[in-house]
Enzyme design. Structure first.
Site, PDB file in Angstrom:
ATOM      1  N   ASN A 105       0.808  -1.224   0.000  1.00 54.56           N
ATOM      2  CA  ASN A 105       0.000   0.000   0.000  1.00 54.56           C
ATOM      3  C   ASN A 105       0.841   1.273   0.000  1.00 54.56           C
ATOM      4  OD1 ASN A 105      -2.425   1.773   0.949  1.00 54.56           O
ATOM      5  ND2 ASN A 105      -0.895   1.969   2.592  1.00 54.56           N
ATOM      6  N   SER A 158      -4.160   2.675  -8.432  1.00 53.07           N
ATOM      7  CA  SER A 158      -4.934   3.918  -8.404  1.00 53.07           C
ATOM      8  C   SER A 158      -5.792   3.990  -9.657  1.00 53.07           C
ATOM      9  CB  SER A 158      -3.991   5.119  -8.386  1.00 53.07           C
ATOM     10  OG  SER A 158      -4.703   6.296  -8.715  1.00 53.07           O
ATOM     11  N   TYR A 171       3.403   8.874 -11.848  1.00 53.35           N
ATOM     12  CA  TYR A 171       2.575   8.151 -10.872  1.00 53.35           C
ATOM     13  C   TYR A 171       1.662   7.146 -11.597  1.00 53.35           C
ATOM     14  CZ  TYR A 171      -0.986   7.589  -7.168  1.00 53.35           C
ATOM     15  OH  TYR A 171      -1.862   7.087  -6.231  1.00 53.35           O
ATOM     16  N   LYS A 175       1.710   3.047 -11.251  1.00 53.94           N
ATOM     17  CA  LYS A 175       0.529   2.323 -10.776  1.00 53.94           C
ATOM     18  C   LYS A 175       0.003   1.364 -11.851  1.00 53.94           C
ATOM     19  CE  LYS A 175      -0.032   3.991  -6.577  1.00 53.94           C
ATOM     20  NZ  LYS A 175       0.114   3.100  -5.398  1.00 53.94           N
TER      21      LYS A 175
END
Ligand code: NAP
Length: 264
Positions: A105, A158, A171, A175
């Site tokens: 996580n 995400s 990002y 992900k």
């Protein structure tokens, strides 16, 4: 159902209890991680509340779980360091002598410039915590999960991985990388009784998004059919479900937890 079909057992055969299991939640000091530690502990698991910078928060949560009758310990590691993951798994095993559930996580969401102006360093730092750390933690856990013939690995991605996000290519790409990693690992380890799944949160009210609320809350609410941000507990509950026996036939799946923001 014909007359001769056996009726389902009551209580159900597949339980959501995690009694006797040990879990490691990376980023347990943060919003979704803390709620996940609490959900797993409430289901009966012994929990490692992992932290990097925020030791006090992790220790406070571990104490809170202990005070409520659960089992928890706070352990620190910078997961962008090459040996961070393996040391964290070693420390987890030293405490609980087992590791059944890994929740990858820990993550970082930073505003970047557009791709044309992004530095190698910004790109690599995002991949290090949002993708490589999950790979290293999973790799370090596998020998123990394989030996026990049971395991749960849950990777927190995400919605940005599926929709893209301007100025967050570093990002979103990291992900999205978790998805290919999850599906591949799920195929490799299914024969050992280990499932590997993705949970993809939308906009969840944690410190990660708080700095953006003033500017973007209205837009986010408009985009979300349920017309609100999610609470960390609303991500933790599906994670706890995937960690349980009740999810025994689910592997290589993506559970979207986003108030309807993205329907897939
Ligand atoms: N909130 C959202 O809307 C949202 C949406 C989609 C996906 N997610 C994902 O959900 C996960 C949890 O996010 P959150 O919202 O709960 O964020 P958060 O409250 O900011 O928590 C992030 C966690 O990651 C840990 N972390 C950061 N850098 C680290 C490093 N170098 N080594 C080890 N741990 C590190 C932090 O530990 P310390 O604080 O102790 O350093 C913290 O526990 C992340 O993977 C995030 O990308 C969140």
């Amino acid at each position: 159902m014909s007359e001769n079909t056996p009726l389902p057992a009551l209580p159900p055969v597949l339980s959501t209890s995690l009694a006797g299991r040990a879990a490691l939640v990376t980023g347990g000091s943060g919003g979704i991680g803390a709620a996940t530690c609490a959900a797993l502990a409430a289901a009966g698991a012994a929990v490692v509340v992992h932290y990097s910078a925020h030791r006090a928060e992790a220790e406070r949560l571990a104490d809170h779980i202990q005070a409520a009758g659960g089992t928890a310990v706070a352990l620190g590691a910078d997961l962008t360091e090459p040996v961070g993951a393996s040391r964290l798994i070693e420390a987890t095993l030293a405490h609980f002598s087992r590791l059944d559930i890994l929740v990858n996580n820990a993550g970082q969401y930073t505003d970047g410039p557009a791709v044309a102006a992004m530095s190698d360093d910004q790109w690599e730092r995002s991949l290090a915590i949002n993708l490589t750390a999950a790979f290293r933690c999973a790799r370090a856990c596998l020998p123990f999960m394989k030996a026990s013939g049971w395991g749960r690995i849950i990777n927190v991605t995400s919605q940005a991985a599926y929709t893209g996000s301007a100025n967050h290519a570093h990002y979103a790409a990291a992900k999205a990388g978790l998805a290919g990693f999850t599906y591949s690992l799920a195929k490799e380890v299914a024969a050992y009784g280990i499932t590997v799944n993705l949970v993809a949160p939308g906009r969840i009210l944690t410190d990660m998004v708080r700095p953006h609320l003033e500017q973007r809350l209205e837009e986010w609410m408009r985009q979300t059919p349920l017309r609100r941000l999610g609470q960390p507990e609303e991500v933790a509950a599906p994670i706890a479900f995937l960690a349980s026996e009740a999810a025994s036939y689910i592997t290589g799946a993506t559970l979207h937890v986003n108030g309807g923001l993205l329907m897939a």
